[in-house]
Design a protein around this motif. Structure first.
Motif, mmCIF file in Angstrom:
data_model
loop_
_atom_site.group_PDB
_atom_site.id
_atom_site.type_symbol
_atom_site.label_atom_id
_atom_site.label_comp_id
_atom_site.label_asym_id
_atom_site.label_seq_id
_atom_site.Cartn_x
_atom_site.Cartn_y
_atom_site.Cartn_z
ATOM 1 N N VAL A 269 0.850 -1.190 0.000
ATOM 2 C CA VAL A 269 0.000 0.000 0.000
ATOM 3 C C VAL A 269 0.888 1.243 0.000
ATOM 4 O O VAL A 269 1.867 1.309 0.739
ATOM 5 N N VAL A 270 0.537 2.217 -0.851
ATOM 6 C CA VAL A 270 1.315 3.449 -0.961
ATOM 7 C C VAL A 270 0.506 4.615 -0.384
ATOM 8 O O VAL A 270 -0.678 4.778 -0.698
ATOM 9 N N TYR A 271 1.156 5.405 0.471
ATOM 10 C CA TYR A 271 0.521 6.581 1.059
ATOM 11 C C TYR A 271 1.285 7.828 0.620
ATOM 12 O O TYR A 271 2.512 7.795 0.493
ATOM 13 N N GLU A 272 0.542 8.906 0.396
ATOM 14 C CA GLU A 272 1.148 10.154 -0.080
ATOM 15 C C GLU A 272 0.675 11.315 0.778
ATOM 16 O O GLU A 272 -0.490 11.351 1.198
ATOM 17 N N GLY A 273 1.571 12.247 1.017
ATOM 18 C CA GLY A 273 1.184 13.406 1.807
ATOM 19 C C GLY A 273 2.247 14.482 1.783
ATOM 20 O O GLY A 273 3.267 14.359 1.097
ATOM 21 N N TYR A 274 1.991 15.538 2.536
ATOM 22 C CA TYR A 274 2.935 16.653 2.624
ATOM 23 C C TYR A 274 3.426 16.805 4.052
ATOM 24 O O TYR A 274 2.645 16.747 5.006
ATOM 25 N N GLY A 275 4.744 16.990 4.182
ATOM 26 C CA GLY A 275 5.324 17.333 5.462
ATOM 27 C C GLY A 275 5.339 18.841 5.615
ATOM 28 O O GLY A 275 4.783 19.570 4.789
ATOM 29 N N PRO A 276 6.000 19.332 6.659
ATOM 30 C CA PRO A 276 6.136 20.785 6.812
ATOM 31 C C PRO A 276 6.854 21.389 5.610
ATOM 32 O O PRO A 276 7.599 20.694 4.901
ATOM 33 N N VAL B 181 0.606 6.012 9.813
ATOM 34 C CA VAL B 181 1.123 6.980 8.844
ATOM 35 C C VAL B 181 0.453 8.341 9.039
ATOM 36 O O VAL B 181 1.112 9.389 9.049
ATOM 37 N N ARG B 182 -0.856 8.329 9.214
ATOM 38 C CA ARG B 182 -1.588 9.595 9.423
ATOM 39 C C ARG B 182 -1.101 10.297 10.695
ATOM 40 O O ARG B 182 -0.908 11.521 10.715
ATOM 41 N N SER B 183 -0.879 9.512 11.755
ATOM 42 C CA SER B 183 -0.449 10.120 13.025
ATOM 43 C C SER B 183 0.939 10.736 12.908
ATOM 44 O O SER B 183 1.206 11.790 13.488
ATOM 45 N N TYR B 184 1.833 10.092 12.140
ATOM 46 C CA TYR B 184 3.171 10.663 11.954
ATOM 47 C C TYR B 184 3.076 12.008 11.234
ATOM 48 O O TYR B 184 3.730 12.988 11.625
#
Length: 241
Positions: free
Chosen positions: A82-89, A110-113
């Protein structure tokens, strides 16, 4: 020297530095490869490369055999990629590749991180345009064959960049060309040390040292999670040769 190689030099082996992590990652990849193509390396090209890679990394034979057995055991959990995508600071794009037997647990982690480090989890596919998905082979040089000759030979098979990295040659090719490249290398007697898929950022974002350290704390959280196989981002890192 090409963009892909510079990015890889900047980030390589951060996630491979810990021997236990290497074995866990390879073990899961072997299990997934067996589920997809069967337990015989002779008839399963992906498994064949992974077994070679395990030898190169000095992974104990019993670990390899255990990973193969896991794929055929009814008592073992089924791993899914499974691949998750998001933005950090600071707008840094992050792609997290996982192999998990419990996607509910993994997405929650992953969401909590992301949330705890001032980032946010995005929707699947939302960052694809920021990265080129490549297959990356590390091979031993062959006597009498120059890098230029090899490049000319492999262009037709989907390879678009070659570089020397110490005693090895690194090949970068189109994601979909993995099988063709592997077949060519094997049929022409090249020793394959590893074959992976990487996401090379189209553009790197420069941050201050302090900002980089904040992003690194988030990346480290992903790296420390056993479900995480790879983490890719578009932050330009300071590194030494």
């Amino acid at each position: 020297m090409g963009r892909a190689f510079e990015y890889r030099k900047a980030t390589k082996l951060k996630r491979w530095g810990n021997m236990a992590r290497v074995f866990t990652k390879l073990g899961r990849q072997i299990t997934i490869a067996v589920k997809e193509g069967g337990p015989e390396p002779d008839t399963n090209p992906r498994l064949r490369v992974l077994v070679q890679q395990a030898k190169k990394e000095n992974m104990p034979k019993e670990n390899v055999e255990r990973a193969i057995k896991k794929a055929t055991s009814k008592d073992e959990a089924d791993y899914k990629e499974v691949v998750y995508e998001g933005y950090g600071p600071f707008g840094i794009a992050i792609v997290v590749e996982t192999a998990t037997d419990n996607p509910t647990r993994t997405v929650a982690n992953v969401r909590s991180y992301f949330n705890k480090h001032n980032g946010s989890l995005g929707t699947s596919g939302s960052l694809e345009f920021l990265f080129d998905h490549k297959c990356v082979f590390k091979i031993a040089p062959k006597e009498g064959v120059s890098l230029e000759d090899l490049e000319l030979e492999l262009i037709d098979y989907g390879v678009d960049e070659l570089e020397h990295d110490g005693d090895d040659i690194i090949l970068y090719g189109e994601f979909k060309s993995y099988s063709e490249i592997q077949k060519y290398l094997e049929e022409n007697g090249y020793e394959i040390h590893s074959a992976e898929f990487e996401r090379i950022p189209n553009d790197l974002k420069e941050l201050t040292k302090e900002q980089q350290e904040q992003i690194q704390k988030l990346l480290d959280k992903f790296e420390d999670d056993d479900d995480v196989q790879n983490v890719f981002h578009n932050m330009k890192e300071d590194f030494e040769e």
